[in-house]
Design a protein around this motif. Structure first.
Motif, PDB file in Angstrom:
ATOM      1  N   ALA A 164       0.866  -1.178   0.000  1.00  0.00           N
ATOM      2  CA  ALA A 164       0.000   0.000   0.000  1.00  0.00           C
ATOM      3  C   ALA A 164       0.902   1.226   0.000  1.00  0.00           C
ATOM      4  N   VAL A 165       0.715   2.101  -0.964  1.00  0.00           N
ATOM      5  CA  VAL A 165       1.578   3.273  -1.135  1.00  0.00           C
ATOM      6  C   VAL A 165       0.791   4.528  -0.770  1.00  0.00           C
ATOM      7  N   ILE A 166       1.375   5.331   0.113  1.00  0.00           N
ATOM      8  CA  ILE A 166       0.734   6.549   0.614  1.00  0.00           C
ATOM      9  C   ILE A 166       1.705   7.714   0.437  1.00  0.00           C
ATOM     10  N   TYR A 167       1.220   8.825  -0.115  1.00  0.00           N
ATOM     11  CA  TYR A 167       2.072   9.996  -0.335  1.00  0.00           C
ATOM     12  C   TYR A 167       1.911  10.988   0.812  1.00  0.00           C
ATOM     13  N   VAL A 168       3.043  11.508   1.284  1.00  0.00           N
ATOM     14  CA  VAL A 168       3.058  12.452   2.401  1.00  0.00           C
ATOM     15  C   VAL A 168       3.952  13.628   2.039  1.00  0.00           C
ATOM     16  N   ASP A 169       3.791  14.724   2.753  1.00  0.00           N
ATOM     17  CA  ASP A 169       4.560  15.933   2.452  1.00  0.00           C
ATOM     18  C   ASP A 169       5.999  15.847   2.953  1.00  0.00           C
ATOM     19  N   ASN A 170       6.178  15.279   4.124  1.00  0.00           N
ATOM     20  CA  ASN A 170       7.514  15.202   4.727  1.00  0.00           C
ATOM     21  C   ASN A 170       7.695  13.813   5.321  1.00  0.00           C
ATOM     22  N   VAL A 171       8.303  12.920   4.554  1.00  0.00           N
ATOM     23  CA  VAL A 171       8.396  11.528   4.989  1.00  0.00           C
ATOM     24  C   VAL A 171       9.324  11.365   6.189  1.00  0.00           C
ATOM     25  N   SER A 172      10.301  12.254   6.329  1.00  0.00           N
ATOM     26  CA  SER A 172      11.247  12.144   7.445  1.00  0.00           C
ATOM     27  C   SER A 172      10.552  12.346   8.784  1.00  0.00           C
ATOM     28  N   GLU A 173       9.518  13.196   8.807  1.00  0.00           N
ATOM     29  CA  GLU A 173       8.823  13.512  10.051  1.00  0.00           C
ATOM     30  C   GLU A 173       7.544  12.708  10.244  1.00  0.00           C
ATOM     31  N   PHE A 174       7.202  11.874   9.269  1.00  0.00           N
ATOM     32  CA  PHE A 174       5.915  11.169   9.339  1.00  0.00           C
ATOM     33  C   PHE A 174       5.953  10.059  10.391  1.00  0.00           C
ATOM     34  N   PRO A 175       4.876   9.882  11.175  1.00  0.00           N
ATOM     35  CA  PRO A 175       4.834   8.852  12.237  1.00  0.00           C
ATOM     36  C   PRO A 175       4.587   7.445  11.677  1.00  0.00           C
ATOM     37  N   VAL A 176       5.586   6.904  10.988  1.00  0.00           N
ATOM     38  CA  VAL A 176       5.481   5.582  10.373  1.00  0.00           C
ATOM     39  C   VAL A 176       5.146   4.515  11.412  1.00  0.00           C
ATOM     40  N   ASP A 177       5.731   4.641  12.603  1.00  0.00           N
ATOM     41  CA  ASP A 177       5.529   3.628  13.640  1.00  0.00           C
ATOM     42  C   ASP A 177       4.106   3.602  14.181  1.00  0.00           C
ATOM     43  N   LYS A 178       3.344   4.682  13.977  1.00  0.00           N
ATOM     44  CA  LYS A 178       1.956   4.718  14.430  1.00  0.00           C
ATOM     45  C   LYS A 178       0.984   4.341  13.315  1.00  0.00           C
ATOM     46  N   VAL A 179       1.185   4.903  12.135  1.00  0.00           N
ATOM     47  CA  VAL A 179       0.251   4.664  11.029  1.00  0.00           C
ATOM     48  C   VAL A 179       0.525   3.316  10.355  1.00  0.00           C
ATOM     49  N   GLY A 180       1.794   2.929  10.258  1.00  0.00           N
ATOM     50  CA  GLY A 180       2.162   1.688   9.578  1.00  0.00           C
ATOM     51  C   GLY A 180       1.423   0.461  10.071  1.00  0.00           C
ATOM     52  N   THR A 195       3.508  -1.321   3.867  1.00  0.00           N
ATOM     53  CA  THR A 195       3.075   0.049   3.589  1.00  0.00           C
ATOM     54  C   THR A 195       4.273   0.953   3.353  1.00  0.00           C
ATOM     55  N   GLU A 196       4.223   1.668   2.229  1.00  0.00           N
ATOM     56  CA  GLU A 196       5.276   2.623   1.881  1.00  0.00           C
ATOM     57  C   GLU A 196       4.749   4.047   1.996  1.00  0.00           C
ATOM     58  N   PHE A 197       5.495   4.893   2.676  1.00  0.00           N
ATOM     59  CA  PHE A 197       5.170   6.308   2.825  1.00  0.00           C
ATOM     60  C   PHE A 197       6.162   7.077   1.966  1.00  0.00           C
ATOM     61  N   VAL A 198       5.645   7.882   1.041  1.00  0.00           N
ATOM     62  CA  VAL A 198       6.466   8.419  -0.042  1.00  0.00           C
ATOM     63  C   VAL A 198       6.368   9.928  -0.136  1.00  0.00           C
ATOM     64  N   GLU A 199       7.523  10.551  -0.278  1.00  0.00           N
ATOM     65  CA  GLU A 199       7.621  11.976  -0.581  1.00  0.00           C
ATOM     66  C   GLU A 199       8.186  12.110  -1.991  1.00  0.00           C
ATOM     67  N   LEU A 206      12.199   9.700  -5.826  1.00  0.00           N
ATOM     68  CA  LEU A 206      11.185   9.487  -4.808  1.00  0.00           C
ATOM     69  C   LEU A 206      11.869   9.078  -3.509  1.00  0.00           C
ATOM     70  N   LYS A 207      11.349   9.558  -2.396  1.00  0.00           N
ATOM     71  CA  LYS A 207      11.928   9.254  -1.082  1.00  0.00           C
ATOM     72  C   LYS A 207      10.890   8.498  -0.276  1.00  0.00           C
ATOM     73  N   MET A 208      11.283   7.365   0.305  1.00  0.00           N
ATOM     74  CA  MET A 208      10.289   6.522   0.975  1.00  0.00           C
ATOM     75  C   MET A 208      10.800   5.957   2.289  1.00  0.00           C
ATOM     76  N   ARG A 209       9.842   5.626   3.154  1.00  0.00           N
ATOM     77  CA  ARG A 209      10.066   4.785   4.329  1.00  0.00           C
ATOM     78  C   ARG A 209       9.051   3.653   4.263  1.00  0.00           C
ATOM     79  N   VAL A 210       9.386   2.545   4.906  1.00  0.00           N
ATOM     80  CA  VAL A 210       8.532   1.369   4.754  1.00  0.00           C
ATOM     81  C   VAL A 210       8.245   0.729   6.101  1.00  0.00           C
ATOM     82  N   TRP A 211       6.983   0.317   6.249  1.00  0.00           N
ATOM     83  CA  TRP A 211       6.558  -0.513   7.373  1.00  0.00           C
ATOM     84  C   TRP A 211       6.254  -1.891   6.794  1.00  0.00           C
TER      85      TRP A 211
END
Length: 278
Positions: A164-180, A195-199, A206-211
């Motif tokens: 599941a891919v979700i776009y966010v404004d600032n991936v570095s500050e996004f609460p991946v550990d809560k939403v993931g 789940t991938e959070f993408v800026e 593209l810049k991403m973090r992954v749960w």
């Protein structure tokens, strides 16, 4: 039992050569071996096995004991392992996985060992029911999903495992550990989901973090980076070839229009070898 610790841009696994070692209960062993305080420490366990369909077969297990279909970072390390340890002299090899047979192109460095691997990750699965997503929609693209009182626009893709891919404004500050974990276990996803959070930096970056389901946040996810490129192309925010930045490093991803296949290129790194007394 001998083992090897390797990583693909920080996504680290313990690898066991099952041509030489016997692992009877990998779903139990992984819980010990992946523990970063009482075990070796890793994102999971990978077994390298004989195959009747390909050159080699890989099985991989998450720290919670569940077996995963496929991992893009792990499969690059399998390619490096079998070549560097003289199990093959071929630079194009086939690896059997639960997500099908993958073709690897091994790129050696000046020392003769594998430095980079290009993987044919196959065709993306886009039909919602086949990902699987519990939805009557043909494609699950930019659809609203509600968790923790907020709405997120989600695009789902399978690369042999669900994302599941979700776009966010600032991936570095996004609460991946809560939403993931809330997305992972959402009722829409009967097999849970990565789940991938993408800026979006620009259409080529593209810049991403992954749960990762069954694991939590990791430094990188190869199938996730592929899913991000496909989702970004579907939603019009990127080109079909881009660099994906992950916490552990970068992967070059291409969705080839002529054959509808996704290609991933990135490094594979040996950390150390050791022996378990169990």
């Amino acid at each position: 039992m001998k083992f090897t610790k390797m990583h693909g841009i920080g996504n680290d696994y313990v690898y066991i050569n099952c041509f030489e070692e016997k692992v009877e209960k990998p779903e139990e062993l992984v819980k010990f071996i992946s523990n970063r305080h009482f075990g070796v420490g890793s994102d999971g366990l990978v077994l390298i096995l004989p195959s009747s369909k390909a050159d080699f077969r890989m099985r991989m297990f998450n720290p919670d004991g569940s077996e995963a279909q496929m991992c893009g970072n792990a499969i690059r390390c399998v390619g490096k392992y079998v070549y560097d340890n003289n199990m093959t002299n071929k630079k194009t090899i086939l690896i059997e996985t639960l997500a099908g047979i993958k073709v690897l192109e091994l790129i050696t460095g000046s020392d003769g060992n594998v430095a980079m691997v290009k993987v044919d990750m196959g065709e993306p699965i886009l039909k919602a029911r086949n990902i699987p997503v519990d939805s009557d929609l043909e494609l699950f693209v930019n659809q609203p999903v509600h968790v923790l009182g907020s709405e997120y626009r989600v695009t789902c893709v399978s690369m042999g495992n669900p994302h599941a891919v979700i776009y966010v404004d600032n991936v570095s500050e996004f609460p991946v550990d809560k939403v993931g974990p809330e997305i992972e276990k959402h009722p829409l996803f009967p097999e849970r989901i990565n789940t991938e959070f993408v800026e979006v930096i620009n259409p080529k970056r593209l810049k991403m973090r992954v749960w990762e389901r069954g694991t939590g946040e990791t430094m990188a996810c190869g199938t996730g980076a592929c899913a991000v490129l496909v989702a970004s192309s579907l939603t019009g925010v990127s080109e079909k070839k881009a660099t994906v930045e992950l916490l552990g490093g970068n992967l070059d991803i291409e969705w080839n229009e002529s054959n509808n296949r996704v290609y991933m290129t990135g490094p594979a790194t040996l950390v150390f070898t050791g022996e378990l007394y169990i």
